[in-house]
Design a protein around this motif. Structure first.
Motif, PDB file in Angstrom:
ATOM      1  N   LYS A 530     -32.540  70.627 -51.161  1.00 17.16           N
ATOM      2  CA  LYS A 530     -32.201  69.205 -51.198  1.00 17.16           C
ATOM      3  C   LYS A 530     -31.835  68.721 -49.795  1.00 17.16           C
ATOM      4  N   GLU A 531     -32.816  68.737 -48.950  1.00 21.10           N
ATOM      5  CA  GLU A 531     -32.725  68.263 -47.572  1.00 21.10           C
ATOM      6  C   GLU A 531     -34.152  68.095 -47.062  1.00 21.10           C
ATOM      7  N   SER A 532     -34.279  67.555 -45.846  1.00 22.26           N
ATOM      8  CA  SER A 532     -35.569  67.523 -45.163  1.00 22.26           C
ATOM      9  C   SER A 532     -35.474  68.433 -43.952  1.00 22.26           C
ATOM     10  N   ARG A 533     -36.441  69.355 -43.847  1.00 27.99           N
ATOM     11  CA  ARG A 533     -36.435  70.321 -42.747  1.00 27.99           C
ATOM     12  C   ARG A 533     -37.889  70.727 -42.478  1.00 27.99           C
ATOM     13  N   GLY A 534     -38.313  70.559 -41.224  1.00 25.27           N
ATOM     14  CA  GLY A 534     -39.666  70.971 -40.858  1.00 25.27           C
ATOM     15  C   GLY A 534     -40.720  70.263 -41.677  1.00 25.27           C
ATOM     16  N   SER A 535     -41.599  71.042 -42.276  1.00 24.64           N
ATOM     17  CA  SER A 535     -42.705  70.468 -43.042  1.00 24.64           C
ATOM     18  C   SER A 535     -42.281  69.979 -44.425  1.00 24.64           C
ATOM     19  N   HIS A 536     -41.064  70.312 -44.844  1.00 23.91           N
ATOM     20  CA  HIS A 536     -40.546  69.910 -46.161  1.00 23.91           C
ATOM     21  C   HIS A 536     -39.774  68.605 -45.995  1.00 23.91           C
ATOM     22  N   TYR A 537     -40.326  67.516 -46.542  1.00 22.17           N
ATOM     23  CA  TYR A 537     -39.675  66.218 -46.410  1.00 22.17           C
ATOM     24  C   TYR A 537     -39.325  65.653 -47.778  1.00 22.17           C
ATOM     25  N   ARG A 538     -38.031  65.408 -47.992  1.00 16.91           N
ATOM     26  CA  ARG A 538     -37.525  64.797 -49.223  1.00 16.91           C
ATOM     27  C   ARG A 538     -37.080  63.376 -48.887  1.00 16.91           C
ATOM     28  N   GLU A 539     -37.774  62.347 -49.432  1.00 15.44           N
ATOM     29  CA  GLU A 539     -37.370  60.980 -49.134  1.00 15.44           C
ATOM     30  C   GLU A 539     -36.041  60.629 -49.800  1.00 15.44           C
ATOM     31  N   ASP A 540     -35.619  61.419 -50.814  1.00 12.33           N
ATOM     32  CA  ASP A 540     -34.301  61.206 -51.410  1.00 12.33           C
ATOM     33  C   ASP A 540     -33.214  61.977 -50.667  1.00 12.33           C
ATOM     34  N   TYR A 541     -33.595  62.899 -49.808  1.00  5.16           N
ATOM     35  CA  TYR A 541     -32.663  63.616 -48.924  1.00  5.16           C
ATOM     36  C   TYR A 541     -33.310  63.690 -47.532  1.00  5.16           C
ATOM     37  N   PRO A 542     -33.392  62.550 -46.829  1.00  5.48           N
ATOM     38  CA  PRO A 542     -34.178  62.505 -45.590  1.00  5.48           C
ATOM     39  C   PRO A 542     -33.569  63.231 -44.394  1.00  5.48           C
ATOM     40  N   ALA A 543     -32.286  63.589 -44.477  1.00  5.78           N
ATOM     41  CA  ALA A 543     -31.628  64.260 -43.348  1.00  5.78           C
ATOM     42  C   ALA A 543     -31.593  65.774 -43.541  1.00  5.78           C
ATOM     43  N   LYS A 544     -31.486  66.464 -42.431  1.00  6.83           N
ATOM     44  CA  LYS A 544     -31.292  67.915 -42.475  1.00  6.83           C
ATOM     45  C   LYS A 544     -29.838  68.208 -42.830  1.00  6.83           C
ATOM     46  N   ASP A 545     -29.621  69.218 -43.670  1.00  7.34           N
ATOM     47  CA  ASP A 545     -28.287  69.563 -44.144  1.00  7.34           C
ATOM     48  C   ASP A 545     -28.028  71.032 -43.830  1.00  7.34           C
ATOM     49  N   GLU A 546     -27.021  71.310 -43.034  1.00  4.93           N
ATOM     50  CA  GLU A 546     -26.748  72.690 -42.623  1.00  4.93           C
ATOM     51  C   GLU A 546     -26.353  73.575 -43.802  1.00  4.93           C
ATOM     52  N   ALA A 547     -26.019  72.969 -44.931  1.00  2.00           N
ATOM     53  CA  ALA A 547     -25.740  73.758 -46.135  1.00  2.00           C
ATOM     54  C   ALA A 547     -26.999  74.449 -46.636  1.00  2.00           C
ATOM     55  N   TYR A 548     -28.154  73.981 -46.153  1.00  2.00           N
ATOM     56  CA  TYR A 548     -29.436  74.573 -46.555  1.00  2.00           C
ATOM     57  C   TYR A 548     -30.082  75.362 -45.421  1.00  2.00           C
ATOM     58  N   MET A 549     -29.240  75.866 -44.505  1.00  2.00           N
ATOM     59  CA  MET A 549     -29.734  76.821 -43.511  1.00  2.00           C
ATOM     60  C   MET A 549     -29.922  78.147 -44.232  1.00  2.00           C
ATOM     61  N   SER A 550     -30.896  78.154 -45.128  1.00  2.00           N
ATOM     62  CA  SER A 550     -31.101  79.259 -46.061  1.00  2.00           C
ATOM     63  C   SER A 550     -32.582  79.422 -46.339  1.00  2.00           C
ATOM     64  N   ASN A 551     -32.917  80.545 -46.941  1.00  2.00           N
ATOM     65  CA  ASN A 551     -34.267  80.764 -47.450  1.00  2.00           C
ATOM     66  C   ASN A 551     -34.273  80.569 -48.956  1.00  2.00           C
ATOM     67  N   MET A 552     -35.333  79.985 -49.460  1.00  2.00           N
ATOM     68  CA  MET A 552     -35.526  79.847 -50.899  1.00  2.00           C
ATOM     69  C   MET A 552     -36.436  80.994 -51.344  1.00  2.00           C
ATOM     70  N   VAL A 553     -35.905  81.875 -52.159  1.00  2.00           N
ATOM     71  CA  VAL A 553     -36.627  83.085 -52.556  1.00  2.00           C
ATOM     72  C   VAL A 553     -36.969  83.019 -54.044  1.00  2.00           C
ATOM     73  N   ILE A 554     -38.244  83.214 -54.341  1.00  2.00           N
ATOM     74  CA  ILE A 554     -38.732  83.202 -55.730  1.00  2.00           C
ATOM     75  C   ILE A 554     -38.868  84.633 -56.232  1.00  2.00           C
ATOM     76  N   VAL A 555     -38.244  84.904 -57.364  1.00  2.81           N
ATOM     77  CA  VAL A 555     -38.373  86.201 -58.025  1.00  2.81           C
ATOM     78  C   VAL A 555     -38.854  85.957 -59.458  1.00  2.81           C
TER      79      VAL A 555
END
Length: 570
Positions: A530-555
């Motif tokens: 729930k942020e915008s970072r690099g190639s991932h752009y969320r118009e409902d969350y247009p700013a970068k959020d340091e809370a998402y300085m993370s990897n999204m891992v699918i298992v």
């Protein structure tokens, strides 16, 4: 089973081929890995396309060579991390820089003749977007010289090459891949294989989108099979879109035109109202902002009704200094040739504008690996664009070709250590699996009146372009997930037309289950971030959020995909 489609049999027994290492993918990463393995062990290389086809031979952005400009390797590392918005796997980036520094020497030892000037210096044409130094080697032959070298090496090696063959399913036993099944288009055979270890080097998953410049075979089945066998996917929401691609004719829609930087130093983008719109979006760098920024601006202009009648924007190259044209044409000859065919010679000669629209181009997300290219599945390794972690949230121009060389070689060396202590699975673990695979293929031909793989793929591509494309929001993502769920139910009725050789109806039916799974992974990851970072752009969350300085891992747990937010390892 339809007449003519063959399964390797001897009496009532299904035959399967044993091999030390199976390499899936016919590009540079797979070729280097296979050649490394062949020095010590038996290796089979399976390519859905021809060997040295697919993404490797299409690459036109050059090759970034760490250290060639004389700077410390830490500068290249920082450029790559900054471009990836710092969610890259730092250990992989360090390996990338250190090994990539010897890139030219390694390829020259294999027999590649690099493009040099009259003084014997390598032609380093440009500083590509995101790089702080002029370190991008551009060959006037594109990637054809690389392709020539590796095809020649493979043909002369003891690597068993299987072109136009699709691996569509894998079985794991006790956390290890035990067997897999494949369809050979040119032979009309279902082939069963038992490897000691597998290297996946089959590229990205871009063809889940309706508009893509990727090879048509890059549909993500290896990502799906990796999940089935216990591997993890990471940062699947990080999909790169190139700003400039052909919006027409239909047969070329989405084909690569590139970035403004490969069309001269003074390119200007205009909408249908005659506005130079990049002045609104990126007033400082305008048309020479990063790929994601320019692609997003073009997409928005078209979406909001300010595009051309044929669904593009105007690319005006007429302000360029014409004396520079030979240099630009030399570095990307194929692109300029395509421009001339579609828009005319004047457009290719900077005398008239042309039209362009964004297209899916590269996948930063992929299979999670460690520094030995090992996945969470014990005997599964991966290299190249199929992996995640190296590029983070965005890939810098030229880094892809260097990556496939570095990690293709590393995967080959690492898998040899695995094979030295491994053995094949027990036959008792394989018999039922082979029977199930044969029955599954037979069932696709028996079903009548349901949907085709072509229909599912078309619907899926449109869903992903709308709901998981350049601009995203939660409502769109949830809509996409709901539509995927319905599409999965529809796919249960899927059938294939009868036929043995070159049966693309069967190929598409086999691709679909993996494409649906990969698409779900992209949307789940996009929803979690729930942020915008690099190639991932969320118009409902247009700013970068340091809370998402993370990897999204699918298992995959009990057959269901789960997205986990994991902190970056510094």
């Amino acid at each position: 089973m339809p007449k003519g489609l063959k399964i390797w049999r001897e009496g009532d027994d299904v035959l399967y081929e044993k091999v030390d290492v199976l390499v899936i993918g016919g590009g540079i990463a797979g070729a280097i890995a296979a050649l490394e393995v062949s020095k010590s062990y038996s290796v089979m290389m399976i390519s859905k396309d021809r060997v040295m086809g697919g993404a490797s031979i299409q690459a036109s952005g050059g090759m970034a060579i760490p250290g060639i400009a004389g700077e410390d390797l830490s500068v290249f590392v920082e450029d790559t991390l900054k471009g990836g918005e710092y969610i890259n796997d730092r250990s992989l980036v360090k390996i990338f820089a250190e090994e990539g520094a010897s890139y030219i020497t390694y390829l020259e030892e294999l027999g590649m003749v690099f493009d040099q000037d009259k003084e014997g210096k390598y032609r380093i044409y440009k500083r590509t977007e995101g790089h702080s130094a002029m370190r991008n080697y551009n060959d006037r032959r594109g990637c054809h010289e690389v392709g020539r070298v590796f095809k020649e090496k493979l043909v002369k090696s003891n690597v068993k090459l299987m072109e136009h063959t699709m691996v569509y399913d894998m079985k794991s036993v006790d956390g290890r891949i035990a067997a897999c099944s494949a369809y050979s288009l040119k032979d009309g055979k279902i082939i069963h294989i038992a490897p000691k270890a597998v290297i996946m080097a089959s590229g990205g998953y871009g063809r889940i989108y309706s508009v893509s410049d990727m090879s048509t075979g890059l549909t993500g089945e290896c990502h799906g099979m990796a999940l089935d066998c216990g591997a993890e996917l990471m940062d699947m929401e990080m999909v790169q879109f190139i700003p400039l691609a052909f919006p027409f004719p239909e047969g070329m829609r989405g084909a690569f035109i590139g970035m403004c930087s490969i069309h001269g130093p003074d390119v200007r983008l205009y909408n249908s109202l005659g506005e130079r719109f990049m002045e609104r979006y990126q007033p400082d760098r305008k048309e020479y902002a990063t790929r994601d920024q320019v692609a997003r601006a073009i997409f928005t202009e078209i979406r909001d009704g300010r595009g051309t009648e044929r669904g593009g924007v105007i690319v005006d190259t007429t302000n360029n200094d014409k004396s520079l044209l030979p240099r630009y044409k030399a570095s990307t000859a194929a692109v300029y040739s395509a421009l001339a065919r579609v828009f005319g010679e004047k457009a290719a000669n900077w005398e008239e504008p042309f039209e362009a629209a964004p297209s899916q181009h590269f996948c930063m997300g992929g299979i999670k690996i460690d520094g030995d290219c090992r996945t969470a599945c014990k005997n599964l390794f991966a290299a190249g664009e199929i992996t995640g972690g190296i590029h983070g949230a965005n890939r810098l121009g030229g880094n892809a070709l260097t990556e496939v060389t570095v990690f293709g070689k590393l995967a080959g060396k690492s898998v040899c250590k695995e094979v030295a202590e491994a053995d094949w699975a027990k036959e008792s673990d394989l018999e039922q699996y082979f029977a199930e695979q044969d029955a599954m293929v037979k069932d696709l031909f028996v079903k009548k009146g349901g949907v085709s793989g072509t229909q599912i793929k078309k619907a899926l591509g449109e869903i992903m372009w709308e709901c998981g494309g350049i601009v995203r929001n939660q409502e769109m993502i949830e809509k996409g997930l709901a539509q995927l769920a319905e599409l999965k139910k529809e796919a249960e009725t899927m059938h294939a037309e009868e036929g043995d050789i070159w049966n693309y109806s069967l190929v598409e039916a086999l691709e679909v289950k993996h494409m649906l799974k990969v698409s779900e992974a992209v949307l789940l990851s996009a929803s979690m971030r729930k942020e915008s970072r690099g190639s991932h752009y969320r118009e409902d969350y247009p700013a970068k959020d340091e809370a998402y300085m993370s990897n999204m891992v699918i298992v995959q747990k009990e057959g269901k995909l789960v997205c986990e937010k994991r902190p970056i390892i510094l």
